[in-house]
Design an enzyme around this catalytic site. Sequence first.
Site, PDB file in Angstrom:
ATOM      1  NE  ARG A  73     -50.644 -16.554   2.666  1.00  0.00           N
ATOM      2  CZ  ARG A  73     -51.596 -15.880   3.331  1.00  0.00           C
ATOM      3  NH1 ARG A  73     -52.830 -16.344   3.398  1.00  0.00           N
ATOM      4  NH2 ARG A  73     -51.307 -14.735   3.906  1.00  0.00           N
ATOM      5  CG  HIS A 117     -51.801 -14.486   9.321  1.00  0.00           C
ATOM      6  ND1 HIS A 117     -52.101 -15.081   8.114  1.00  0.00           N
ATOM      7  CD2 HIS A 117     -53.000 -14.145   9.848  1.00  0.00           C
ATOM      8  CE1 HIS A 117     -53.425 -15.104   7.932  1.00  0.00           C
ATOM      9  NE2 HIS A 117     -53.985 -14.543   8.981  1.00  0.00           N
ATOM     10  CD  GLU A 162     -56.829 -10.716   5.289  1.00  0.00           C
ATOM     11  OE1 GLU A 162     -57.339 -10.333   6.363  1.00  0.00           O
ATOM     12  OE2 GLU A 162     -57.348 -11.567   4.560  1.00  0.00           O
ATOM     13  CG  ASN A 290     -55.770 -13.186   1.876  1.00  0.00           C
ATOM     14  OD1 ASN A 290     -55.082 -13.867   1.119  1.00  0.00           O
ATOM     15  ND2 ASN A 290     -55.412 -12.927   3.124  1.00  0.00           N
ATOM     16  CE1 TYR A 292     -62.053 -16.235   3.557  1.00  0.00           C
ATOM     17  CE2 TYR A 292     -60.615 -14.313   3.513  1.00  0.00           C
ATOM     18  CZ  TYR A 292     -60.817 -15.658   3.790  1.00  0.00           C
ATOM     19  OH  TYR A 292     -59.799 -16.425   4.290  1.00  0.00           O
ATOM     20  CD  GLU A 365     -56.320 -15.720   4.414  1.00  0.00           C
ATOM     21  OE1 GLU A 365     -57.469 -15.362   4.775  1.00  0.00           O
ATOM     22  OE2 GLU A 365     -55.298 -15.443   5.052  1.00  0.00           O
TER      23      GLU A 365
HETATM   24  C1  FCB Z   1     -58.746 -13.462   6.878  1.00  0.00           C
HETATM   25  C2  FCB Z   1     -57.563 -13.833   7.751  1.00  0.00           C
HETATM   26  C3  FCB Z   1     -57.546 -15.287   8.171  1.00  0.00           C
HETATM   27  C4  FCB Z   1     -58.935 -15.761   8.521  1.00  0.00           C
HETATM   28  C5  FCB Z   1     -59.884 -15.472   7.400  1.00  0.00           C
HETATM   29  C6  FCB Z   1     -61.284 -15.985   7.636  1.00  0.00           C
HETATM   30  O1  FCB Z   1     -59.011 -12.118   7.030  1.00  0.00           O
HETATM   31  O2  FCB Z   1     -56.363 -13.553   7.077  1.00  0.00           O
HETATM   32  O3  FCB Z   1     -56.652 -15.423   9.238  1.00  0.00           O
HETATM   33  O4  FCB Z   1     -59.332 -15.199   9.708  1.00  0.00           O
HETATM   34  O5  FCB Z   1     -59.946 -14.091   7.186  1.00  0.00           O
END
Ligand code: FCB
Length: 463
Positions: A73, A117, A162, A290, A292, A365
Site C-alpha cells: 500500500r 495521504h 484518515e 488504520n 493503533y 495500517e
Molecule cells: C497514521 C498515518 C501514517 C503514519 C502512522 C504512524 O496516522 O496515516 O502516515 O504517520 O499514523
Amino acid sequence: MFPTGFVWGAATSAYQIEGGLTADGRGTSIWDSFCRQEGRIVGGDHAETAIDHYNRYRDDVKLMADLGLTAYRFSVSWPRIQPDGSGAYNAKGLDFYKRLVDELLSYGIDPWLTLYHWDLPQALEDAGGWPARDTSKRFADFAATVHAELADRVRNWSTVNEPWCSAFLGYASGEHAPGRREPASALRAAHHLNLAHGLAVQAMRAQNAGSQIGGCVNLYPVTPATASEADQDAARRIDGLQNRFFLDALLKGAYPEDVLADLSHISDMSFIQDGDLAAIGAPLDMLLVNYYSRFTVSGAPGGAVSAAAAPTDSGSPWIGSEHVGFVNAGRPVTAMGWEVDDSGLYETLRRLADDYPRVPLYISENGAAYDDVFGEDGTVHDPDRVAYIEAHLRTCHAAIESGVPLQGYFAWSLMDNFEWAWGYGKRFGLVYVDYETQARTMKSSALWYADTIRHGGLLGRAQ
Ligand code: FCB
C-alpha cells in the site's frame, strides 16, 4: 493459520518516503511549506530527501519481494502528478508511479494505491484548502485522471487516508500542515474530505475498470475513564468525532445527530449540500482501517492529559469537546506514547461487523514506533515490535474466526520514514533506515513477518 488469499502487506505514504521534492516537475505541497516554518517539525526535520525512495524504489520493491509481501500500500503525491492541483498534469510524475507499479507487478506484488495521504498541492491551500468545497471537486478530477492512467494495472484503490487527521490536525490543532487553528474551518474540511472521497468514488466507478474501491479511516475504541456521567459523555463525544462522523457518513450516508448537536455552536453546517451525503455514502467495495491504540477519556474538569499529546505546541483537535482529558490507562506504551492494546482492534472490528453494513475490511495500517538501535553486529533487534504485530495479528485471526469479514493486513510501515511533525525521531519500520547513508536493514520484525507470511499464519508466541 489465516484463510487462503489473506492479503499480507506493508504500507508507506509518498511524502514520508519519496524525497525528490523538486524532481521532474513536482509542484509544492502543504507539507513542503509547513516543514519550512520554524517550530513545526521536531528538530527542524524536513522531507527533501526523506528516504530517497523516488530514486531507490527498485531496491525497495526488491526488499518487499524478499519479505514475501503479497501487497504493498502506497500513496501517490498529488503535486507530483498535478503540480498546482488543477490544470495541467505532469507526465513525468505519473510515469514514476507507472514504473513503481510495473516493478511491483513484476514480482507478483499487488499494488494498493491511496490517492491522498495528506500532501495537498500548495496552490489549492492558497485557494482555501480543504475548507473550500472546490477542493473536493479538484480531488475528484485528480482521482479520475490517475485512475484512467493506472486502473489497467492497479486493482485496489482507496481515496483519502484518515480524513480525521487531515481535517482536525491540519485545521484545528495545527499540528499537521497547513497548521491552521480554525475550528469552524476544520469542520468544513472534514465534510469536504468526505465529499472528496464520495466524488472520487463516483468518478472512478464511471470508468468501469473493475476496480475495488474503498475509503480509509483511523479508528480508536473510546473508553470512559470511570462510569461517571461526565466520563461517559466524554467517550460518546470523542467516539463521535473520531469514529462515527466518518463511519456513518461513508457507510450509512448520514452524520450522527448527537455529533452535529455537539458541534452546533461551532457551525450551522450550511456547507452540507443536498446530495452530498448520498455521494459520500455510496456503496464501497471495502473499508480500509488504520488501527493503533485505544483512547480512555475523562469529562471531569482538570482530567489528566496523557503523553499522546502533540510534539509541537498546538490547540485541541477535539473541537467542541476541548474539555475532554485523555487518560493514561496504565498499559505499556510505544515510543509515540500510544498505549498498546490489541483488544481494541478486536472491539473495532466487531463493531464494524455488528453496527455497519457488511463490507470487506482490511487493516491498512497497524504498527508501532520503538527506539530501535542498530547493533554492532549489524542487526536491529526489535522484540517489542514483533510482540506488537504478533498480538494484533492474533486479534485479527480471532476476529475472522468470529465472523468479521477481514481480508488482509498491512503493517505500518515497510521502512522507517519521515513521521510528520515528529520528523525522523520515530521509527515505525520493519526495515531500518540509516538516514545518513540510506542503507536499509531488515529488523528482526521484518524477518519474523517474512516467516509469518511464508507460513500463512502465526508460528508461535513471540518471546
Ligand atoms: C497514521 C498515518 C501514517 C503514519 C502512522 C504512524 O496516522 O496515516 O502516515 O504517520 O499514523
